[in-house]
Design a protein around this motif. Structure first.
Motif, mmCIF file in Angstrom:
data_model
loop_
_atom_site.group_PDB
_atom_site.id
_atom_site.type_symbol
_atom_site.label_atom_id
_atom_site.label_comp_id
_atom_site.label_asym_id
_atom_site.label_seq_id
_atom_site.Cartn_x
_atom_site.Cartn_y
_atom_site.Cartn_z
ATOM 1 N N THR A 155 50.118 -92.502 -21.148
ATOM 2 C CA THR A 155 49.447 -92.415 -22.445
ATOM 3 C C THR A 155 50.311 -91.702 -23.480
ATOM 4 O O THR A 155 49.925 -91.613 -24.640
ATOM 5 C CB THR A 155 48.120 -91.657 -22.299
ATOM 6 N N PHE A 156 51.472 -91.167 -23.050
ATOM 7 C CA PHE A 156 52.326 -90.398 -23.941
ATOM 8 C C PHE A 156 53.440 -91.260 -24.509
ATOM 9 O O PHE A 156 53.815 -92.296 -23.946
ATOM 10 C CB PHE A 156 52.912 -89.189 -23.198
ATOM 11 N N SER A 157 54.024 -90.774 -25.603
ATOM 12 C CA SER A 157 55.043 -91.561 -26.296
ATOM 13 C C SER A 157 56.361 -91.644 -25.534
ATOM 14 O O SER A 157 57.200 -92.493 -25.852
ATOM 15 C CB SER A 157 55.300 -90.964 -27.691
ATOM 16 N N ASN A 158 56.559 -90.780 -24.526
ATOM 17 C CA ASN A 158 57.823 -90.825 -23.784
ATOM 18 C C ASN A 158 57.780 -91.814 -22.618
ATOM 19 O O ASN A 158 58.667 -91.816 -21.782
ATOM 20 C CB ASN A 158 58.223 -89.439 -23.282
ATOM 21 N N LEU A 189 50.168 -96.694 -23.214
ATOM 22 C CA LEU A 189 48.865 -97.330 -23.196
ATOM 23 C C LEU A 189 48.148 -97.129 -24.527
ATOM 24 O O LEU A 189 48.301 -96.079 -25.166
ATOM 25 C CB LEU A 189 48.015 -96.746 -22.063
ATOM 26 N N PRO A 190 47.347 -98.095 -24.946
ATOM 27 C CA PRO A 190 46.587 -97.936 -26.194
ATOM 28 C C PRO A 190 45.494 -96.877 -26.024
ATOM 29 O O PRO A 190 45.034 -96.608 -24.919
ATOM 30 C CB PRO A 190 45.990 -99.326 -26.408
ATOM 31 N N GLU A 191 45.096 -96.309 -27.110
ATOM 32 C CA GLU A 191 44.041 -95.293 -27.059
ATOM 33 C C GLU A 191 42.717 -95.948 -26.710
ATOM 34 O O GLU A 191 42.340 -96.966 -27.299
ATOM 35 C CB GLU A 191 43.944 -94.593 -28.418
ATOM 36 N N ASN A 248 40.809 -86.258 -18.358
ATOM 37 C CA ASN A 248 41.205 -86.713 -19.694
ATOM 38 C C ASN A 248 42.727 -86.766 -19.788
ATOM 39 O O ASN A 248 43.375 -85.762 -20.041
ATOM 40 C CB ASN A 248 40.638 -85.779 -20.771
ATOM 41 N N ARG A 249 43.254 -87.942 -19.558
ATOM 42 C CA ARG A 249 44.689 -88.150 -19.736
ATOM 43 C C ARG A 249 44.859 -89.149 -20.877
ATOM 44 O O ARG A 249 44.814 -90.357 -20.676
ATOM 45 C CB ARG A 249 45.340 -88.668 -18.453
ATOM 46 N N THR A 290 42.238 -100.205 -17.344
ATOM 47 C CA THR A 290 43.198 -100.620 -18.355
ATOM 48 C C THR A 290 44.573 -100.849 -17.748
ATOM 49 O O THR A 290 45.310 -101.749 -18.156
ATOM 50 C CB THR A 290 43.298 -99.557 -19.468
ATOM 51 N N TYR A 291 44.930 -100.030 -16.764
ATOM 52 C CA TYR A 291 46.255 -100.168 -16.150
ATOM 53 C C TYR A 291 46.195 -99.744 -14.694
ATOM 54 O O TYR A 291 45.622 -98.701 -14.362
ATOM 55 C CB TYR A 291 47.284 -99.315 -16.900
ATOM 56 N N VAL A 292 46.755 -100.567 -13.823
ATOM 57 C CA VAL A 292 46.836 -100.278 -12.397
ATOM 58 C C VAL A 292 48.309 -100.346 -11.996
ATOM 59 O O VAL A 292 48.974 -101.358 -12.233
ATOM 60 C CB VAL A 292 46.020 -101.286 -11.565
#
Length: 446
Positions: free
Chosen positions: A231-234, A239-241, A272-273, A306-308
């Motif tokens: 979920t982070f920019s690095n 992933l989208p919010e 909460n990630r 959303t992502y696996v």
């Protein structure tokens, strides 16, 4: 016609000189890093030994225990902000629930899956947290700690390469017992013998340490990529919010994660990630990877996955990235690999000190060969870094303590606090005594 130039290969003696120079200039700091890393390897076991709240008589742990731990903290501390639920190691460990108290302090609550009750709480500081922060980055060390630690991995690899060119290992040399003609001959032979048997370990620690240096450099200086998907920019793929709100219960979200990846043995739940509820763990098909190599991001308002991510689907680069930690700390094969890593970690700590002492003793009769100013400066710098690290550690520990009515309260079990204080004191004494011995050994002999 221009003359061709041949490459001048260093002579055998020069390889030894380089190896010795590395030992003298980096030996004391190398000891501090290897010594702390050895304890970091068994830090969870030390927590289990020193804090009775972490012990459990459970024979197995499953997802229902993780949910029960979450619910138990909710009941006892309804104002708490629960951050993460972790299965620490094996079934005979309590589960850890990390939360932020009403006063804003990070706190661990331990849930015994056998009795299905909370067994106790402690501040964020544990033996595991102390040694992880110490070994990984010297408690941050003013923003350069991780680089400082990882640079010594480069020194470790250079030291290994130089001695292999000087002292080519043969099968016979692995079984040559230390010579006893003199004290220096004995310790010299022992140093060589232990070094030979530690080659595999030096390679593992050196390669993974250099990898950490590259990873951090890539994140900070190159393209800023530190993970494959997150979920982070690095992350390579951010992933989208998700939609706001947690309309579904954690039990429903856990069921959604199980349906998305039925083979996942969940070891960690983060509430909460980046807005998602995050599940990580192990599968039978993934080998030698940390938990977050297999992960699921569930949207809390809908229960959609959303992502696996399965470790086996990762590109080779990112699979290796998730292998580095288990290899570096030996936590992939239970007590067998951990015992091996501790034994060879102690050997590497010994080798870091013994090599510089032997070299100085060998040259003590030829004082013109010893740059005592360089030696003294190296020792002073090493001790200064060690001392400043302890200052950083004290500040970090103080920051970890909970705040109640404006005052920090010590919520650390006495055995844990005593052990950490004794370890710090013993480490400081070893460094001071060794530095003094090196300076005395460098004095010319009559």
């Amino acid at each position: 016609m221009a003359k061709s130039r041949s490459v001048v290969w260093p002579q055998k003696k020069q390889w030894l000189d380089w190896h010795s120079l590395l030992g003298i200039t980096t030996g004391l700091m190398m000891f501090i890093i290897c010594w702390s890393g050895t304890f970091a390897t068994i830090s969870l076991e030390l927590d289990w030994l020193l804090n009775s709240d972490i012990r459990s008589n459970a024979t197995q742990v499953d997802n229902t225990d993780l949910l029960a731990a979450y619910q138990a903290v909710q009941r006892t501390s309804p104002a708490a902000q629960i951050i993460r639920i972790d299965e620490l190691a094996s079934a005979n460990y309590s589960l850890s629930v990390l939360y932020k108290s009403e006063q804003g302090a990070l706190t661990h609550a331990f849930f015994d899956p056998h009795s299905q009750r909370l067994s106790g709480t402690t501040s964020f500081l544990t033996v595991s947290r102390f040694f992880r922060d110490f070994h990984m980055s010297l408690f941050g060390f003013y923003g350069i700690g991780k680089y400082l630690v990882c640079i010594f991995a480069v020194s470790l690899m250079a030291s290994l390469i130089s001695i292999l060119f000087f002292y080519k290992p043969t099968l016979k040399r692995f079984f040559e017992f230390p010579a006893t003609s003199s004290t220096r001959a004995f310790w010299g032979s022992l140093h060589r013998l232990l070094g030979l048997w530690s080659i595999w370990f030096l390679l593992v620690i050196g390669i993974t340490g250099v990898w950490y240096l590259f990873e951090q450099t890539r994140n900070d200086i190159l393209d800023g990529r530190f993970s494959y998907t997150d979920t982070f920019s690095n992350a390579v793929y951010q992933l989208p919010e998700p939609a706001a709100g947690m309309a579904l219960s954690l039990q429903q979200l856990t069921l959604a994660a199980q349906n998305a990846m039925p083979e996942l043995d969940i070891k960690e739940i983060t509430l909460n990630r980046g807005g998602y509820v995050y599940f990580a763990g192990q599968t039978d098909s993934s080998l030698l990877v940390r938990n977050r190599a297999n992960k699921i991001y569930i949207e809390p308002s809908t229960g959609n996955a959303t992502y696996v991510q399965r470790a086996t689907d990762l590109p080779a680069y990112w699979y290796w990235s998730n292998m580095a930690d288990p290899l570096h700390f030996g936590n992939f094969g239970g007590w067998i690999t951990k015992t091996l890593w501790v034994i060879f970690g102690l050997l590497l700590s010994f080798l870091s000190l013994s090599g510089s002492w032997m070299y100085i003793k060998r040259l003590a009769g030829r004082p013109q060969r010893i740059n005592r100013k360089l030696l003294k400066n190296t020792i002073v710098v090493s001790l200064l870094i060690g001392g400043l690290t302890l200052v950083m550690g004290a500040l970090r520990i103080n920051a970890m303590l909970p705040v109640v009515n404006g005052q920090r309260i010590i919520e650390i079990p006495m055995p844990v606090a005593t052990f950490l204080l004794l370890w710090t004191l013993i480490t400081g004494i070893i460094c001071l005594v060794w530095g003094r011995w090196l300076l005395r050994a460098s004095l010319p002999t009559n």
